[in-house]
Every structure is written in structure tokens, then in C-alpha cells.
Scaffold this active site. Structure first.
Site, short mmCIF file in Angstrom:
data_model
loop_
_atom_site.label_atom_id
_atom_site.label_comp_id
_atom_site.label_asym_id
_atom_site.label_seq_id
_atom_site.Cartn_x
_atom_site.Cartn_y
_atom_site.Cartn_z
N ARG A 270 0.87 -1.19 0.00
CA ARG A 270 0.00 0.00 0.00
C ARG A 270 0.89 1.22 0.00
O ARG A 270 1.76 1.35 0.86
CB ARG A 270 -0.97 -0.03 1.18
CG ARG A 270 -0.38 0.31 2.51
CD ARG A 270 -1.40 0.53 3.60
NE ARG A 270 -0.96 -0.05 4.86
CZ ARG A 270 -0.08 0.51 5.69
NH1 ARG A 270 0.44 1.69 5.41
NH2 ARG A 270 0.27 -0.09 6.81
N HIS A 274 -1.85 3.53 6.58
CA HIS A 274 -2.81 2.48 6.96
C HIS A 274 -4.24 2.98 6.82
O HIS A 274 -5.07 2.37 6.16
CB HIS A 274 -2.52 2.04 8.39
CG HIS A 274 -3.61 1.22 8.99
ND1 HIS A 274 -3.94 -0.03 8.52
CD2 HIS A 274 -4.46 1.48 10.03
CE1 HIS A 274 -4.95 -0.51 9.25
NE2 HIS A 274 -5.28 0.39 10.15
N TYR A 284 7.78 3.83 9.94
CA TYR A 284 8.11 2.39 9.89
C TYR A 284 8.53 1.90 8.51
O TYR A 284 8.87 0.73 8.37
CB TYR A 284 6.93 1.56 10.42
CG TYR A 284 5.59 1.84 9.76
CD1 TYR A 284 5.24 1.21 8.56
CD2 TYR A 284 4.67 2.72 10.34
CE1 TYR A 284 4.02 1.46 7.96
CE2 TYR A 284 3.45 2.98 9.74
CZ TYR A 284 3.12 2.35 8.56
OH TYR A 284 1.92 2.61 7.96
#
Lengths: 371, 325
Positions: A270, A274, A284
Site C-alpha cells: 500500500r 494504513h 516504519y
């Protein structure tokens, strides 16, 4: 049960290695749009190939607009989809209308293409119950919020289809993180035990919010988790629409043939956060990793493939983009026109008939709402 | 009419509904060939076939998910949770999914599931088998919670539960399964959900209760009668939603009330009943409404179970407190 007790060796490590070696990534179209696996090429007409591209382009625009509408406060909960178009739309493209989709919360594009009107998808995002009033004949569940719950329900939908003798399948989606849930295993295991016509997709986009897939499990592939349930599993290049289509198509054929469920892992990514609720992927993920995956982009490779075949032009693409923007504008207008949601509305959809306590509270809120 | 134990009445109700409606499916751990660990589904697989009555893999969440998925295909599932202490494994399917399906889809879909499950103390089970967790379930909007106290009620309430178009948690007290027989009519009859029953009329104090505590309360009422106190005993039968009207009518007559439950005192059904009485009948009360309940520990180890569970003596003692207030 496996026999040959006399020759059995105590080498559990080897057993695992043998299993893991079997799970290789199916790719048909490489990153530059060349067919690298002619034998696995699905049987799609030129029109079907164009339609699949149209849906991917359309959904990319829908994603971009949804992000911007969310930032303007005109959409609610939204989980970005860019990067996952092949995984999402080529899998849905392999289905028939009678097939039933149990989506996760990122899987809104599939249910739109399966028949959920766009304005209802927007209403669902805004948290208006009319978004969940799925039209008759549209075979979908509302996107699942609890990771894994859709997997156990899929076993039920598929078993129901089998009991009805229906010529259809149930398909569900989760992510890499979802495979760590107990419900993931319970779902594939139940469907396997009942030989139910189900397709379980794991969209491995490398991160469950921030947790990388190598921290989710010691398993080298997520597809191999199928082995424990005794069902077929396959890993495909999830940025390759033809590989995704081929795998789902084959799984569907076997399911309809009475051969039970399949687990399909799609390797994807993606590009966005999120969700739009404050996630920051730079915490991250590295820019290098982002770049690496953007080079694998499903639209880019499919566009190249189609252009070479003379099936796609910039003009065609612009038409799709304009159409998508127009549809989104109309859908937002329609969503805006939905009646204001009231507490009394919520009370009326709790039970078939309101119990006494709710009836009393209904009168109180009706009075408040009339002011 | 036949004399039946509660377990026989439950089997009979399942048989009636499996015959009536081809969409009814009975499933769970060991419910098929084995007929269930308590024999609640005895003979049903033989009679209706493996397609209608079937075993599941050993996974409660999977059972709940299966039920929700089957609902989406128009079935009327009657899953068994082998012991209600295992409900924690299936809480999402019940509270997160089945209870919200109608709501989530704006009334388009519903989950007509009846989760049957044994529970209740006094039979010396291992841990996680006997807990009274109805309070936990009653806090969940979207489900109904039913607890029968007699064979006759069990059959009529179970048929109603299966026919209900919303999810029902149907809890069967293990101590009552075979403790006595009762006349149970053949064929179908229903008892409405959400309706309490006045088991014994009285004028001095109302005892509101349900499940196995109905019998302790009736015994207490008999003892109280000997001492000149007339107790009215109400069996809630459905603990969510509760039948407020029947309770209030009784309290307005007697002016005194206690609530008796086997569950721990904290939160729970009895607390809710007390609150409703205070809301609606405070001016009729001659005394505070008191509770009889188990202490606020985890369900007792079998060695202390008898002392931990409330009994008729506790009911008498508490009734006297409000009678003498």
C-alpha cells in the site's frame, strides 16, 4: 493420513523446508509489462483486458479523490488502496455476480465493482447506516472491522452455498497481519473440513499498520499456512493483475467443482498510510522500500502490456479518469442528500421489534428530535 | 402429554423446529453422532441427516462465524456452545457480529441465530464450565438472553427463540437438565420472549429471579408462608430484555422486593432489576430492594461450591430483612 511408517525419518526441519520450497511466486506479467509465463496466461478477451485496466485506473482515481475528500472532512473513515489495485480488482474481476464477497475495511473497491453504489460506499465511510443497506442482488457483506471475523463468516457463507447447491463461491480478504489471528485459521480450517466453495485472499502488503510481515510469523510465505488446514495455497505477484486473476479463476473453478477452498497470498504494497486517521508510514517504512515497490506498480505494467497490444491509449485513460471524477462528484452529491441520521433511526434497526426499554427511550428521543 | 426432563424438552423443541423449517440447522462440537455431551441433540442427526445436524471442528469462534455466515445465506442456525464458559472464545461472533448485523446493514440483513449453551453451578464441573455469564450478554444490545427454569418453559421458549429473527442466547442450567420431570405437550407451542411469569402469587414481598434460583425462591416462599409471610415469586424467563411491567405491577402490590440470582453480585441482571424498580416504583416501596447473589469472586472451586452458591436460606434471610425493615 500419511503412512509409510517404516521409512519415516525424524527430520521435522527437512519437512518444513520441503514444504516451503513448493511455495513460489506466480508471475505472468513482469514489472515492464512483458509476459514471462505464457503457460499460465488467463483466457481473457481484449475487451476484458481493457475493462480490467479501466477498473484499476478508475479505482486509483477514486483512492486519490477519497484521500482528498477525507482531508476536507467530506469523508469519514478511509483506508487507502493505491498499490493494491491488481490484488483487489483482478481478484474481483474473476468473480460472477452470484459470488459473495466478505471484505475487510480496505476492500471497498471490490464491493463497488460488485455492485455497491458509490454513494453508499461514501455513506458507509461517513458512518451513516444507509451505507450498509446493500441493494438486493448485490452479494456482499459490509466491510469487516475486526481482523479475521470475515474469515470465519466466509466458511459459513460458503457452507450455505454448498447446502443450497448454488453455483457460486464466497471470497474474503485480509492482510498479512490478519493471518496471525485465530479466526484466520479457524476460517480456512472449517471451510476445508466442509469442502466449502471459498476463496481466502491474503493481501500481503508487507505491513500490518507498522509491524512488518517478518515479525508476524516465522512462516516464509503466508500461502503455506494453507498446508496446516489441508487446503491448496498459492502465492502470486500481487502487483500483476494477470497472475491474480489466473489464481482466483483457478480457485473458483475448483471450488465450483466441489474441491473446496483455496488460500491465495498476493504480494502487494500500500503506497499510502494504513488509514487516514493519523498514520505516518515514514515512522516504519523507508523511502527506498516505497520506491522499490512503486516500480512494481500494477497500473504501469498493465498499461505497457496493453499499449503494446494496441489496446490502451492516453486518450482512453483520460476518458476513464474524467468518468471517475464525474461519478465521484455525483456520488458525493447523492451522499450529501441522505437524510440526517437520528438516534431514533438507530433504535429502529436494533431488533426486528423494539423491546420495551428501547420503546421508552425512543419516545424520549423522538421528543428531543422534534425540537 | 409426556413427562419430560428439561433436556428431553430441549431435544423435542429442536426436533419440532427442524421439522417445521428446512432452514433450521443444528451444529456444534459433538452434537452429531454423539448427540451432544448432555444428549440435547440425541437422535437428531439420525432423524434429519448430516446436512441439517452436524459436528463442527473444535473452535467456538469458528462456530459463531459459521452461524453468522449461514445467516447471510438465509439459514436459521442453532449452534451449541458446549459450555457457556467457552463463550469468551466466541464473543466477537456474538457481540461484535451477530448482534450488530441488522444494525450495521441498516435493517437489510439479520442474524436469526439461537446460541444454545449449558451453564450453572451445583454440578462440580472443572473451571470455565459453570459460570453465570448472562449479565455479560445482557449488556449487549441486539441480542436477547433467555433462561428457562422448567422443562415446559424450555421447550416453548426454545421454539420462540429459534423463530425469533434476532440473535438469542439460550442458556440451559445444567442442574435443571435432569433434576425433575414435568408434563410437556407434544408438538409445537411457544412462550413469548421478554415475558416473565408469576410462579406464585403473594402479597407481602416480591421475589424476582430466574433459572435454578426460581426453585430456591419457591422453596423459600413455602418456608416464609409457614411463618405467615406471603411471597410472590416472579420468574423472568428472559433476562434481556426484562419484563418490567410484570415486576412493577407486583412491587406496587407488595411494596417490598428482593432479586435473586446465582451470578456474582457485581453488575448483572439483579442490579438492573433493582434500578428499574427504583426508577419506576420508588413511592410504592416500604423497604430498600435487596439482592441475593453469589460473592464477587470467580466461580467457586468445587470444594467450596455449595457454600458459594446462593440457596433458599439466603433468600429467606434477605426476604426477612425487607419484611422487617
Amino acid at each position: 493420513m500419511v503412512s509409510k511408517t517404516q521409512n519415516a525419518k525424524l527430520d521435522a526441519k527437512k519437512t518444513l523446508e520441503v514444504v516451503e520450497e513448493q511455495f513460489q511466486t506466480l508471475q505472468i506479467l513482469n514489472e515492464v509489462g512483458e509476459v514471462v509465463n505464457e503457460a499460465a496466461m488467463p483466457d481473457l478477451t481484449d475487451e476484458q483486458l481493457q475493462e480490467l485496466m479501466r477498473r484499476m485506473v478508475y479505482s486509483r482515481i477514486l483512492d486519490q479523490r477519497s484521500i482528498s475528500l477525507n482531508r476536507q472532512g467530506r469523508l469519514g473513515f478511509y483506508a487507502p488502496t493505491a498499490g493494491q489495485e491488481a490484488s483487489q480488482l483482478a481478484s474481483q474481476f474473476a468473480l460472477e455476480k452470484e459470488d459473495f464477497i466478505l471484505p475487510g475495511y480496505r476492500d471497498v473497491p471490490q464491493i463497488i465493482w460488485h455492485g455497491l453504489p458509490l454513494y453508499q460506499a461514501f455513506l458507509w465511510s461517513r458512518g451513516h447506516f444507509e451505507g450498509g443497506q446493500i441493494p438486493d442482488g448485490v452479494n456482499i457483506a459490509i466491510p469487516q472491522i475486526i481482523i479475521g471475523a470475515q474469515y470465519v463468516q466466509t466458511a459459513g457463507v460458503a457452507l450455505g452455498m454448498k447446502k443450497r447447491g448454488a453455483k457460486s463461491v464466497a471470497i474474503t480478504y485480509t492482510g498479512d497481519g490478519g493471518t496471525s489471528q485465530g479466526d484466520f485459521y479457524e476460517g480456512i480450517n472449517f471451510a476445508g473440513a466442509y469442502k466449502a466453495p471459498a476463496i481466502f485472499i491474503v493481501q500481503n502488503n508487507r505491513f500490518a499498520i507498522s509491524t512488518p510481515v517478518d515479525k508476524q510469523s516465522a512462516a516464509k510465505t503466508l500461502a503455506q499456512k494453507a498446508v496446516a488446514a489441508g487446503i491448496p495455497g498459492v502465492q502470486v505477484d500481487g502487483m500483476d493483475p494477470l497472475a491474480v486473476y489466473a489464481a482466483v479463476h483457478e480457485a473458483r473453478e475448483r471450488a465450483l467443482n466441489g474441491e473446496g477452498p483455496t488460500l491465495i497470498e498476493t504480494l502487494t504494497y500500500r503506497y499510502g498510510p494504513h488509514t487516514m486517521a493519523g498514520d505516518d508510514p515514514t515512522r516504519y517504512r523507508t523511502a527506498d522500500l516505497d520506491n522499490e515497490w512503486e516500480k512494481k506498480d500494477p497500473l504501469v505494467r498493465f498499461r505497457k502490456f496493453l499499449e503494446k497490444k494496441g489496446l490502451w491509449t492516453e486518450e482512453k485513460e483520460n476518458e476513464v479518469i474524467e468518468q471517475a471524477k464525474e461519478d465521484i462528484k455525483e456520488a458525493i452529491k447523492k451522499a450529501d442528500a441522505a437524510p440526517k441520521q437520528k438516534v431514533t433511526d438507530l433504535m429502529s434497526i436494533m431488533y426486528e421489534e423494539m423491546p420495551q426499554n428501547l420503546k421508552e427511550q425512543y419516545e424520549i428521543y423522538k421528543e428531543k428530535e422534534s425540537k | 402429554m409426556a413427562q419430560m426432563t428439561m433436556i428431553q424438552a430441549i431435544t423435542d423443541a429442536l426436533r419440532v423446529e427442524l421439522s417445521n423449517d428446512p432452514n433450521v440447522l443444528v451444529f456444534g462440537e459433538d452434537v452429531g453422532v454423539n448427540g451432544g455431551v448432555f444428549r440435547a441433540t440425541e437422535g437428531l442427526q439420525k432423524e434429519f441427516g448430516e446436512d441439517r445436524v452436524f459436528d463442527t471442528p473444535l473452535a467456538e469462534s469458528g462456530i459463531g462465524g459459521l452461524a453468522v455466515g449461514l445467516s447471510l445465506q438465509g439459514f436459521r442456525p442453532v449452534p451449541e456452545i458446549q459450555f457457556f464458559g467457552f463463550v469468551y472464545e466466541v464473543m466477537d461472533s456474538i457481540s461484535g457480529q451477530a448482534a450488530r448485523l441488522r444494525y450495521r446493514t441498516g435493517g437489510k440483513f439479520n442474524a436469526p441465530i439461537t446460541f444454545r449453551s449449558p451453564f450453572g453451578g451445583g454440578v462440580h464441573t472443572p473451571d470455565m464450565h459453570a459460570d453465570s455469564l448472562e449479565g455479560l450478554m445482557a449488556q449487549q444490545p441486539g441480542v436477547k438472553v433467555v433462561i428457562p427454569s422448567t422443562p415446559y418453559d424450555a421447550k416453548g421458549l426454545l421454539i420462540s427463540s429459534i423463530r425469533d429473527n434476532d440473535p438469542v442466547i439460550f442458556l440451559e442450567h445444567m442442574k435443571l437438565y435432569r433434576s425433575f420431570r414435568q408434563e410437556v405437550p407434544e408438538g409445537e407451542y411457544t412462550i413469548p420472549l421478554g415475558k416473565a411469569e408469576v410462579k406464585r402469587e403473594g402479597t407481602d414481598v416480591t421475589i424476582v429471579t430466574y433459572g435454578a434460583m426460581v426453585h430456591e425462591s419457591l422453596k423459600a416462599a413455602e418456608e416464609l408462608e409457614k411463618e405467615g409471610h406471603s411471597a410472590e415469586v416472579i420468574d423472568l424467563r428472559t433476562v434481556s430484555p426484562i419484563d418490567i411491567e410484570t415486576i412493577i405491577a407486583s412491587v406496587e402490590k407488595t411494596g417490598r422486593a428482593i432479586v435473586v440470582q446465582e451470578a456474582q453480585k457485581q453488575a448483572g441482571i439483579a442490579a438492573n432489576v433493582v434500578a428499574e424498580i427504583n426508577d419506576r416504583a420508588i413511592l410504592s416501596l416500604e423497604a430498600p430492594v435487596l439482592r441475593v447473589a453469589a460473592p464477587d469472586t470467580v466461580f467457586a472451586f468445587p470444594q467450596a461450591e455449595a457454600a458459594w452458591l446462593p440457596n433458599y436460606k439466603d433468600v429467606i434471610e434477605t426476604a426477612k430483612k425487607v419484611l422487617n425493615f
